[in-house]
Motif scaffolding. Structure first.
Motif, PDB file in Angstrom:
ATOM      1  N   GLU A   1      64.879 -74.773 -26.757  1.00  0.00           N
ATOM      2  CA  GLU A   1      65.332 -75.331 -28.035  1.00  0.00           C
ATOM      3  C   GLU A   1      66.443 -74.510 -28.667  1.00  0.00           C
ATOM      4  OE1 GLU A   1      61.827 -75.620 -30.412  1.00  0.00           O
ATOM      5  OE2 GLU A   1      60.931 -77.145 -29.130  1.00  0.00           O
ATOM      6  N   GLY A   2      66.606 -73.267 -28.240  1.00  0.00           N
ATOM      7  CA  GLY A   2      67.557 -72.378 -28.891  1.00  0.00           C
ATOM      8  C   GLY A   2      68.938 -72.334 -28.281  1.00  0.00           C
ATOM      9  N   ILE A   3      69.145 -73.053 -27.197  1.00  0.00           N
ATOM     10  CA  ILE A   3      70.457 -73.038 -26.539  1.00  0.00           C
ATOM     11  C   ILE A   3      70.911 -74.480 -26.326  1.00  0.00           C
ATOM     12  CG2 ILE A   3      70.086 -70.795 -25.434  1.00  0.00           C
ATOM     13  CD1 ILE A   3      69.372 -72.221 -22.851  1.00  0.00           C
ATOM     14  N   PRO A   4      72.209 -74.682 -26.070  1.00  0.00           N
ATOM     15  CA  PRO A   4      72.702 -76.041 -25.831  1.00  0.00           C
ATOM     16  C   PRO A   4      71.950 -76.714 -24.678  1.00  0.00           C
ATOM     17  CG  PRO A   4      74.533 -74.529 -26.113  1.00  0.00           C
ATOM     18  CD  PRO A   4      73.285 -73.690 -26.046  1.00  0.00           C
ATOM     19  N   ALA A   5      71.816 -78.032 -24.754  1.00  0.00           N
ATOM     20  CA  ALA A   5      71.024 -78.788 -23.792  1.00  0.00           C
ATOM     21  C   ALA A   5      71.473 -78.549 -22.349  1.00  0.00           C
ATOM     22  CB  ALA A   5      71.072 -80.277 -24.122  1.00  0.00           C
ATOM     23  N   GLY A   6      72.760 -78.532 -22.099  1.00  0.00           N
ATOM     24  CA  GLY A   6      73.247 -78.319 -20.729  1.00  0.00           C
ATOM     25  C   GLY A   6      72.821 -76.968 -20.178  1.00  0.00           C
ATOM     26  N   ALA A   7      72.939 -75.937 -20.995  1.00  0.00           N
ATOM     27  CA  ALA A   7      72.520 -74.600 -20.564  1.00  0.00           C
ATOM     28  C   ALA A   7      71.008 -74.544 -20.381  1.00  0.00           C
ATOM     29  CB  ALA A   7      72.974 -73.551 -21.583  1.00  0.00           C
TER      30      ALA A   7
END
Length: 145
Positions: free
Chosen positions: A78-84
């Motif tokens: 949840e804390g990073i961009p969806a792709g990453a």
């Protein structure tokens, strides 16, 4: 945790880890005596913990679920961009899957041993994909005119 429980946990972990390595290279037909040797225990000890190959494979499946759930929780999806987050999740699944590759051919089915698996593993993955899904429809109908 008592000394006996700690020893039991270490022994179980050594057997499961050794079985994963041996079965990854030798397949489902790897001899139980070879797994016991690799784990540093006797065959009698191995069979005391895992009375059958099926029991050992089920324990490996349970361990793989635990590892996947732990990697999913540690991934900070949840804390990073969806792709990453998807890439991080894929790396975790590949690592665990390559460790327990024998499970894909052994025919082990999901059991009720992890009643919380949906909350720990499935729901975080669904939430990630919902978050990463494009807001506009995809496919032939979404082409610009």
């Amino acid at each position: 945790m008592s000394r006996g429980e700690a020893l039991r946990d270490r022994t179980v972990a050594a057997i499961i880890d050794s079985a994963a390595v041996i079965m990854a290279t030798q397949g489902d037909g790897a001899r139980m005596s070879r797994i016991a040797d690799a784990a540093g225990v006797g065959r009698a000890t191995l069979y005391r913990y895992f009375p059958s190959r099926e029991a050992l494979l089920r324990a490996m499946a349970a361990q793989s679920v635990e590892e996947l759930a732990a990697r999913t929780a540690d991934a900070d999806l949840e804390g990073i961009p969806a792709g990453a987050a998807i890439a991080r999740l894929a790396r975790g699944f590949i690592a665990v899957g390559s460790t327990y590759t024998v499970l894909s051919t052994a025919g082990i089915q999901r059991s009720g041993e992890h009643p919380d698996i949906d909350a720990r593993l499935v729901e975080p993955i669904r939430a990630l994909f919902r978050r990463g899904a494009p807001t506009a429809p995809c496919g032939p109908t979404s082409r610009p005119t």
